[in-house]
Design a protein around this motif. Structure first.
Motif, mmCIF file in Angstrom:
data_model
loop_
_atom_site.group_PDB
_atom_site.id
_atom_site.type_symbol
_atom_site.label_atom_id
_atom_site.label_comp_id
_atom_site.label_asym_id
_atom_site.label_seq_id
_atom_site.Cartn_x
_atom_site.Cartn_y
_atom_site.Cartn_z
ATOM 1 N N ASP A 1 0.806 -1.221 0.000
ATOM 2 C CA ASP A 1 0.000 0.000 0.000
ATOM 3 C C ASP A 1 0.838 1.269 0.000
ATOM 4 O OD1 ASP A 1 -2.004 -1.836 0.291
ATOM 5 O OD2 ASP A 1 -2.922 -0.881 2.028
ATOM 6 N N ALA A 2 0.419 2.192 -0.837
ATOM 7 C CA ALA A 2 1.071 3.502 -0.901
ATOM 8 C C ALA A 2 0.206 4.549 -0.213
ATOM 9 C CB ALA A 2 1.307 3.902 -2.355
ATOM 10 N N ALA A 3 0.833 5.360 0.612
ATOM 11 C CA ALA A 3 0.207 6.568 1.141
ATOM 12 C C ALA A 3 0.828 7.745 0.405
ATOM 13 C CB ALA A 3 0.448 6.691 2.637
ATOM 14 N N VAL A 4 -0.002 8.559 -0.250
ATOM 15 C CA VAL A 4 0.479 9.691 -1.035
ATOM 16 C C VAL A 4 0.163 10.969 -0.257
ATOM 17 C CG1 VAL A 4 0.355 10.903 -3.233
ATOM 18 C CG2 VAL A 4 0.072 8.397 -3.163
ATOM 19 N N THR B 1 5.821 16.386 -8.020
ATOM 20 C CA THR B 1 4.540 16.751 -8.629
ATOM 21 C C THR B 1 3.505 15.688 -8.289
ATOM 22 O OG1 THR B 1 4.917 15.559 -10.706
ATOM 23 C CG2 THR B 1 5.777 17.827 -10.551
ATOM 24 N N GLU B 2 2.248 16.097 -8.351
ATOM 25 C CA GLU B 2 1.150 15.164 -8.078
ATOM 26 C C GLU B 2 1.216 13.968 -9.018
ATOM 27 O OE1 GLU B 2 -3.441 15.447 -9.160
ATOM 28 O OE2 GLU B 2 -2.920 16.845 -7.552
ATOM 29 N N GLU B 3 1.469 14.224 -10.284
ATOM 30 C CA GLU B 3 1.526 13.139 -11.273
ATOM 31 C C GLU B 3 2.637 12.158 -10.945
ATOM 32 O OE1 GLU B 3 1.379 16.379 -11.944
ATOM 33 O OE2 GLU B 3 -0.716 16.446 -12.599
ATOM 34 N N GLU B 4 3.767 12.683 -10.497
ATOM 35 C CA GLU B 4 4.890 11.816 -10.132
ATOM 36 C C GLU B 4 4.518 10.927 -8.950
ATOM 37 O OE1 GLU B 4 9.355 12.306 -8.193
ATOM 38 O OE2 GLU B 4 8.386 14.048 -9.126
ATOM 39 N N GLY B 5 3.829 11.491 -7.963
ATOM 40 C CA GLY B 5 3.416 10.710 -6.806
ATOM 41 C C GLY B 5 2.449 9.602 -7.172
ATOM 42 N N ILE B 6 1.484 9.902 -8.029
ATOM 43 C CA ILE B 6 0.509 8.903 -8.464
ATOM 44 C C ILE B 6 1.199 7.788 -9.245
ATOM 45 C CG2 ILE B 6 -1.490 8.503 -9.935
ATOM 46 C CD1 ILE B 6 -2.330 11.410 -9.276
ATOM 47 N N GLU B 7 2.065 8.172 -10.154
ATOM 48 C CA GLU B 7 2.766 7.177 -10.974
ATOM 49 C C GLU B 7 3.586 6.234 -10.105
ATOM 50 O OE1 GLU B 7 5.924 6.947 -14.745
ATOM 51 O OE2 GLU B 7 5.306 8.897 -13.927
ATOM 52 N N ALA B 8 4.300 6.792 -9.121
ATOM 53 C CA ALA B 8 5.114 5.956 -8.245
ATOM 54 C C ALA B 8 4.238 5.030 -7.403
ATOM 55 C CB ALA B 8 5.980 6.835 -7.342
ATOM 56 N N ALA B 9 3.112 5.544 -6.905
ATOM 57 C CA ALA B 9 2.216 4.727 -6.089
ATOM 58 C C ALA B 9 1.683 3.533 -6.870
ATOM 59 C CB ALA B 9 1.068 5.579 -5.572
ATOM 60 N N ASN B 10 1.412 3.729 -8.155
ATOM 61 C CA ASN B 10 0.834 2.666 -8.983
ATOM 62 C C ASN B 10 1.876 1.721 -9.566
ATOM 63 O OD1 ASN B 10 -1.837 3.448 -8.625
ATOM 64 N ND2 ASN B 10 -1.809 4.841 -10.391
ATOM 65 N N ARG C 1 -9.850 13.267 -6.906
ATOM 66 C CA ARG C 1 -9.142 13.168 -8.173
ATOM 67 C C ARG C 1 -7.963 12.198 -8.061
ATOM 68 N NH1 ARG C 1 -7.687 17.971 -8.479
ATOM 69 N NH2 ARG C 1 -5.492 17.773 -7.872
ATOM 70 N N VAL C 2 -7.146 12.375 -7.051
ATOM 71 C CA VAL C 2 -5.967 11.516 -6.895
ATOM 72 C C VAL C 2 -6.383 10.104 -6.491
ATOM 73 C CG1 VAL C 2 -3.820 11.168 -5.610
ATOM 74 C CG2 VAL C 2 -4.485 13.474 -6.351
ATOM 75 N N GLY C 3 -7.337 10.006 -5.554
ATOM 76 C CA GLY C 3 -7.788 8.680 -5.130
ATOM 77 C C GLY C 3 -8.378 7.887 -6.273
ATOM 78 N N TYR D 1 4.850 8.027 0.055
ATOM 79 C CA TYR D 1 5.305 9.008 -0.929
ATOM 80 C C TYR D 1 4.913 10.395 -0.413
ATOM 81 C CZ TYR D 1 6.199 5.033 -3.905
ATOM 82 O OH TYR D 1 6.697 3.851 -4.406
ATOM 83 N N VAL D 2 5.915 11.244 -0.203
ATOM 84 C CA VAL D 2 5.711 12.532 0.452
ATOM 85 C C VAL D 2 6.178 13.655 -0.473
ATOM 86 C CG1 VAL D 2 6.096 13.841 2.565
ATOM 87 C CG2 VAL D 2 6.322 11.352 2.587
#
Length: 497
Positions: free
Chosen positions: A261-264, A405-414, A434-436, A298-299
């Motif tokens: 699990d990723a926490a963003v 960036t938000e996009e970078e965080g989402i990509e890494a989480a997935n 949006r992010v969730g 991811y912070v």
């Protein structure tokens, strides 16, 4: 089944098949993960013949149980649950010893079973819902679509939260009209067996059975043509083995497997004490041994120091010790093998040059020396290719990885094999949605994370290698039913029109 009156008395559990307790030719010796050489108790070790008899008992009970209405089944199940709280303290003490987790968590394990059981019973009115399809052009029939139970089901639970996890599926299976065989974890079967047997004793013989033993002797619970479905919670490797075995008889499966699990944590996240307490619990509850714990943090780079400081301050207050000792906040890992694996991940991160910070003091009590205790650790800004990031640690260590960036965080989480749960930490509800909505996982929290924050009414399950199928809610009931359509040909119009 002995009634242990104190935690120093070894516990003995048997098999419960067809309405009767029985012993087996051999037993499993259940070790205490915090006290090397100490035996918590003994569980009957079923042989293949015992397993066959459990399947036969469940099969024989199925016609009568499935013939009842959902409300009638719910009534019997409600009565069977009565008195479960009377044994909660005793069950918690046993579970703490065989599992390793602190007494409070073991107590909650049984409480969640009761809550989930009652939530399932509240669905009784929906179990037998039907849908009618009226005649349509070219289709001169009225069709009723209904649900029916599957038959005999097997429910296999893991060591970490065995009683609570059992109730994510067992009451739903029974309410749907199935009969069941429960297989508790071989390394921590005692408390679970006691709870299941107490309930089974109040239901018709064979409706609910429990067998304990070595996995090698349990194959028929999965491969028998008389088993209609297997519900398994455990590791990805375990799920792969279950699926392969079930394929031989085309037995259906629900698999709730491992998570990464990723926490963003976004730039505008609220990081006050309340939210940091939630994050800390999401990572370190049960010494990190929960499938839906946060495993990667991811912070946003601007908030990394705050998160590190907040977690470090809480880890400095952690009391590592025996689960039944007053004041202990973090017990041992369940097995020496898991301790060795987590230690390996930490040492690998150190060798790669990551900033690894360990906290707390190991217990000094001579009776605990050699137990599966570990100091919790933060791994700050590691190489994303390290195993502490890519694999499920299932222990008290967490990587904290900055992003810009938000996009970078989402990509890494997935970017992982897993898809069980995730979380978004932000002050803006629209951003959270949006992010969730972009996280590829079965369950998403906002400004929170972890098993204690799960909505027990909602369907739960994973994507990708974290499993298939859903538990809890009406979706969890439907997972133990099949659909049936009955079509009635419309009578011909006597006028000939």
């Amino acid at each position: 089944m002995t009634n242990a009156t104190n935690t120093s008395t070894p516990v003995t559990t048997g098999l419960y098949i067809g309405g009767s307790e029985r012993q087996a030719a051999s037993t499993l010796e259940i070790a205490d993960p915090g006290k090397p050489g100490v035996t918590v108790g003994h569980a009957a070790a079923a042989g293949p013949g015992d397993v066959d008899e459990a399947i036969a008992a469940a099969k024989a009970a199925y016609p009568g149980w499935s013939a009842l209405s959902a409300q009638e089944r719910a009534g019997q199940m409600r009565a069977a649950l009565e008195g479960i709280a009377d044994f909660r303290d005793e069950d918690a003490a046993i579970l703490s010893q065989e599992n390793g987790k602190i007494r409070m968590e073991a107590w909650v394990d049984s409480l969640v079973f009761e809550i989930r059981w009652n939530l399932a019973l509240a669905l009784a009115d929906e179990v037998e819902a039907t849908k009618v399809l009226p005649p349509a052009p070219g289709i001169p029939v009225t069709t009723t679509v209904a649900f029916q139970p599957l038959g005999v089901v097997t429910v296999i639970v893991p060591f970490n939260w065995p009683i609570a996890i059992l109730a994510a599926s067992l009451p739903h299976a029974l309410l749907a009209g199935n009969t069941a065989i429960v297989k508790p974890p071989p390394t921590a079967p005692l408390a679970t067996t006691r709870v299941v047997q107490r309930i089974a004793e109040k239901l018709p013989p064979g409706v609910l059975n429990v067998v304990t033993g070595k996995d090698a002797d349990m194959a028929a619970l999965i491969t028998s043509p008389d088993v209609a479905k297997v519900c398994f919670t455990g590791s990805v490797g375990g799920g792969q083995r279950i699926m392969e075995m079930a394929a031989k008889s085309l037995t259906r499966v629900t698999l709730e497997l491992g998570g990464n699990d990723a926490a963003v944590i976004l730039a505008d996240a609220i990081l006050d004490d309340t939210h940091l307490d939630r994050l800390y619990a999401a990572i370190f509850d049960t010494t990190g041994q929960i499938c839906m714990n946060a495993k990667r943090i991811y912070v946003h780079r601007s908030r990394l120091d705050e998160v590190v400081a907040g977690l470090a301050g809480r880890l400095e207050q952690a009391v590592i010790g025996y689960g039944l000792q007053e004041g202990t906040t973090m017990g041992p890992l369940h097995s020496p093998a898991q301790k060795a694996f987590v230690t390996e991940l930490i040492e690998e991160a150190k060798a790669a040059g990551a900033d690894v910070r360990e906290y707390g003091s190991l217990p000094t009590d001579p009776a605990l020396q050699g137990g599966n205790f570990m100091r919790p650790a933060l791994v700050i800004d590691p190489d994303p290719a390290l195993r502490v990031v890519t694999q499920e640690q299932f222990g008290p260590v967490i990587p904290l990885i900055p992003f810009d960036t938000e996009e970078e965080g989402i990509e890494a989480a997935n970017a992982t094999w897993a898809g069980l749960c995730g979380s978004v930490w932000t002050a803006d509800p629209a951003t959270a949605d949006r992010v969730g909505g972009k996280l590829v996982c079965g369950y998403v929290w906002v400004n929170d994370h972890g098993a204690t924050r799960l909505d027990l009414r909602a369907p739960f399950g994973g994507m990708k290698q974290s499993g298939m199928g859903r538990e809890q809610g009406i979706e969890g009931v439907r997972a133990f039913q099949d659909t049936r359509a009955i079509a009635h040909l419309e009578p011909a119009d006597p006028s000939g029109v």
